[in-house]
Design an enzyme around this catalytic site. Structure first.
Site, short mmCIF file in Angstrom:
data_model
loop_
_atom_site.label_atom_id
_atom_site.label_comp_id
_atom_site.label_asym_id
_atom_site.label_seq_id
_atom_site.Cartn_x
_atom_site.Cartn_y
_atom_site.Cartn_z
N PRO A 2 37.62 -28.32 7.33
CA PRO A 2 36.29 -28.09 6.54
C PRO A 2 35.59 -29.47 6.53
O PRO A 2 36.38 -30.62 6.17
CB PRO A 2 36.65 -27.51 5.28
CG PRO A 2 38.02 -27.04 5.56
CD PRO A 2 38.60 -28.05 6.78
N GLU A 3 34.25 -29.68 6.82
CA GLU A 3 33.52 -30.69 6.56
C GLU A 3 32.39 -30.05 5.38
O GLU A 3 32.51 -29.13 4.76
CB GLU A 3 32.87 -31.14 7.80
CG GLU A 3 33.88 -31.49 8.80
CD GLU A 3 33.19 -32.40 10.13
OE1 GLU A 3 32.05 -32.63 10.13
OE2 GLU A 3 33.75 -31.96 11.32
#
Ligand SMILES: [Zn+2]
Length: 272
Positions: free
Chosen positions: A2-3
């Site tokens: 996840p960014e």
């Protein structure tokens, strides 16, 4: 992994279930994730009200009525599931590590197969002691992040531009995916030195402005896309090795290289 866009999507998903609600029950199914849960984690949450669900970089920052702050990082594979309390439509999973039963009538489950995520509590007034937050660079979607701040952060840096974009002190929230995507949109080679984004006195160049703008664009598009079920053809270059460059008239082929141990995807035809 996840960014920023994925963490923002999670934030928007859990916010209505948590903000203004009390923790009625907290269930923790193991002693640790990447790091141990803080001491008396369950007792320190139970009965407290959530003041807000905010985000800084890839961290969820959740201030509580106790004046403590719940800090959550999704790591490599962390995700939340929200459902009405008592709704068992989704089967329990061995990787459901934390369950919050909220007074809003919602139950929030934290699932993390690889367990690189973590949850921590910062005691009242001590959020600034949290080193990774204190040294974190500007939020890329805020006005504080622009060509000038990017040039200042990259001035004199001998690392590659790609490595600089992954450095959370330069700009927060970017990871491997959106660094590659932004560099392609800005026609900037990931191999260039970060210092080439600044003039000698540390001012921005035209390419610096293009890159700052491209970072905002790819992040905003990703947040928008994550709100719809349409996911096909998500990326310009990420994991598209050997495929034709999507830029009109380029004719190049996407290449995968390794920089600082991480994969970079780019088009040698149009990124200079
Ligand atoms: Zn190209």
């Amino acid at each position: 992994m996840p960014e920023l866009p994925e963490v923002e999507t999670v934030r928007r998903m859990i916010e209505p279930a948590m903000t203004g609600a009390r923790f009625r029950r907290v269930i923790v199914n193991r002693p640790d994730l990447r790091i141990p849960f803080p001491e008396k984690f369950v007792d320190r949450l139970r009965g407290m009200t959530v003041d807000a669900v905010t985000r800084r970089g890839k961290y969820l920052i959740i201030p509580l009525s106790s004046a403590e702050t719940l800090i959550i990082h999704l790591g490599m594979s962390g995700w939340f599931h929200v459902a009405a309390t008592g709704d068992h439509t989704r089967d329990a999973d061995p990787h459901d590590h934390v369950i919050f039963v909220m007074s809003s009538g919602r139950t929030i489950v934290f699932n993390d197969p690889r367990r690189f995520g973590f949850m921590d509590l910062a005691v009242a007034g001590a959020l600034d002691d949290y080193r990774s937050l204190r040294v974190m660079g500007p939020e890329p979607l805020s006005p504080e992040f622009d060509a000038a701040s990017l040039a200042r952060a990259c001035r004199g840096k001998s690392t590659s531009i790609k490595a600089a974009l992954l450095d959370q002190r330069v700009v927060s929230g970017l990871g491997n995916i959106y660094a590659s995507e932004a560099l392609h949109l800005a026609k900037t080679s990931p191999l260039r030195k970060a210092s080439s984004l600044a003039t000698k006195p540390g001012k921005a160049k035209p390419q610096t402005a293009a890159l700052a703008k491209a970072i905002k664009t790819v992040l905003l598009r990703a947040i928008r896309r994550s709100e719809s079920p349409y996911r096909a053809g998500r990326f310009r270059v990420y994991e598209r090795e050997g495929r034709p460059c999507p830029r009109k008239g380029c004719g190049g082929t996407i290449k995968r290289i390794t920089q600082a141990g991480r994969s970079t995807f780019y088009c040698p035809g149009c990124q200079h």
